[in-house]
Design a protein around this motif. Structure first.
Motif, short mmCIF file in Angstrom:
data_model
loop_
_atom_site.label_atom_id
_atom_site.label_comp_id
_atom_site.label_asym_id
_atom_site.label_seq_id
_atom_site.Cartn_x
_atom_site.Cartn_y
_atom_site.Cartn_z
N SER A 177 0.82 -1.21 0.00
CA SER A 177 0.00 0.00 0.00
C SER A 177 0.86 1.26 0.00
O SER A 177 0.33 2.38 -0.01
CB SER A 177 -0.93 0.01 1.22
OG SER A 177 -0.18 0.00 2.42
N GLY A 178 2.18 1.09 0.02
CA GLY A 178 3.08 2.25 0.03
C GLY A 178 3.31 2.83 -1.34
O GLY A 178 2.80 2.33 -2.36
N GLY A 179 4.09 3.88 -1.39
CA GLY A 179 4.30 4.61 -2.63
C GLY A 179 4.94 3.79 -3.73
O GLY A 179 4.55 3.86 -4.90
N ASP A 226 3.70 9.01 -4.08
CA ASP A 226 2.56 9.69 -3.44
C ASP A 226 2.79 9.88 -1.95
O ASP A 226 2.31 10.85 -1.36
CB ASP A 226 1.28 8.86 -3.65
CG ASP A 226 0.89 8.77 -5.11
OD1 ASP A 226 1.32 9.64 -5.89
OD2 ASP A 226 0.17 7.82 -5.47
N THR A 227 3.50 8.95 -1.34
CA THR A 227 3.63 8.97 0.11
C THR A 227 4.77 9.84 0.62
O THR A 227 4.81 10.15 1.81
CB THR A 227 3.81 7.55 0.67
OG1 THR A 227 4.92 6.93 0.02
CG2 THR A 227 2.55 6.73 0.44
N ASN A 228 5.71 10.22 -0.23
CA ASN A 228 6.80 11.06 0.27
C ASN A 228 6.84 12.44 -0.39
O ASN A 228 7.88 13.11 -0.37
CB ASN A 228 8.15 10.36 0.17
CG ASN A 228 8.66 10.27 -1.26
OD1 ASN A 228 8.02 10.75 -2.19
ND2 ASN A 228 9.79 9.63 -1.45
N ASP A 276 10.50 8.25 -10.73
CA ASP A 276 9.16 7.99 -10.23
C ASP A 276 9.06 6.53 -9.80
O ASP A 276 9.86 5.68 -10.23
CB ASP A 276 8.11 8.28 -11.31
CG ASP A 276 8.08 9.74 -11.71
OD1 ASP A 276 8.18 10.59 -10.80
OD2 ASP A 276 7.96 10.03 -12.91
N ALA A 277 8.06 6.22 -8.99
CA ALA A 277 7.90 4.86 -8.46
C ALA A 277 7.81 3.78 -9.55
O ALA A 277 8.42 2.72 -9.40
CB ALA A 277 6.68 4.80 -7.55
N PRO A 278 7.08 4.00 -10.66
CA PRO A 278 7.05 2.95 -11.69
C PRO A 278 8.43 2.63 -12.27
O PRO A 278 8.66 1.51 -12.74
CB PRO A 278 6.12 3.55 -12.76
CG PRO A 278 5.24 4.48 -12.00
CD PRO A 278 6.13 5.09 -10.96
N GLU A 279 9.35 3.61 -12.23
CA GLU A 279 10.70 3.36 -12.74
C GLU A 279 11.51 2.49 -11.79
O GLU A 279 12.52 1.91 -12.21
CB GLU A 279 11.40 4.69 -12.98
CG GLU A 279 10.77 5.51 -14.10
CD GLU A 279 11.43 6.86 -14.27
OE1 GLU A 279 12.12 7.07 -15.29
OE2 GLU A 279 11.26 7.72 -13.38
#
Length: 251
Positions: free
Chosen positions: A16-18, A197-199, A221-224
């Motif tokens: 559920s994290g970023g 989103d979370t940081n 970004d997170a997807p990367e």
């Protein structure tokens, strides 16, 4: 490229994290069954699971709770009968935010011990629990999500860095043990400061400054982060093990 993940069962802790939610989505996109764990935000995990559909299972998990680790593994095995991939992504930051102006020796014993023990022992404990299922099938992937703080350092994060650095040593030695029993690989992925989103509150107006220090001139970004993790955890990866892979945009 066929990553060979269709039908395999993947556990993503901290889903559920970023970064975790993007890891879960990326594995689902490859046709895997994904076990999503959460600690404080079941609603977020449920939303991600709803996107994935009937190939998602949501369960609670706490790094510092041995009983929840056993329950997680039991739930995964009861669901599909197998565990092929473990992504140790969950993290315990501590009760308070890192204070770069504080002296590390002033941190109370209870606080720093919990940070070290939760982040290190939680990942090691879960790795121990899934290893028999991987050895039995002679196939498996362990991916431990670390942090560039482990090698670059940051004032105020001494104990978090210590736990992550210790995890690097565990993964390296585990690669030798697991590799004797089949196509079972263990690696560490080490992100740097990442836009999630979370940081967002951490990056704030300083994000562009830190991004400019990287060769690519920006933060990832997170997807990367998810893309190389999925590759390392896949059947397409047959030779990368015992490594610490920096995914930081080159910084």
């Amino acid at each position: 490229m066929d990553l060979g993940l269709r039908g395999r069962t993947v556990i993503v802790t901290g889903a559920s994290g970023g970064i975790g939610r993007h890891l879960a989505r990326a594995f689902a996109a490859e046709g895997a069954h994904v076990v999503l764990t959460y600690h404080h935000t079941p609603d977020v995990a449920e939303l991600v699971a709803k996107e994935i559909g009937d190939r998602a299972l949501v369960t609670a998990y706490a790094l510092d709770d041995p009983d929840s680790a056993h329950a997680l593994v039991d739930a995964a095995l009861a669901w599909t009968g197998r565990i092929d991939v473990l992504i140790n992504n969950a993290v315990h930051w501590g009760a308070t935010a890192p204070d770069p102006d504080a002296s590390f020796e002033a941190v109370p014993d209870e606080a720093w011990l919990r940070v070290v023990r939760a982040n290190l022992e939680g990942a090691v404990r879960l790795s121990r629990l899934v290893a028999p299922a991987m050895r039995e099938r002679r196939w498996g992937r362990l991916i431990h999500i670390s942090s560039s703080i482990a090698t670059d350092g940051m004032a105020g994060s001494e104990y978090y860095a210590a736990a992550k650095a210790a995890l690097h040593g565990f993964s390296r030695s585990a690669a030798f043990s697991l590799g004797r029993d089949g196509d079972i690989l263990s690696n560490v992925v080490m992100p740097g400061l990442t836009r999630t989103d979370t940081n967002a509150h951490i990056i704030g107006p300083e994000g562009d400054h830190y991004g400019s220090l990287a060769p690519i001139g920006r933060l990832l970004d997170a997807p990367e982060i998810a893309t190389p993790v999925v590759y390392l955890a896949s059947a397409a990866n047959t030779g990368i093990t015992g490594q610490v892979i920096r995914v930081t945009g080159g910084s």
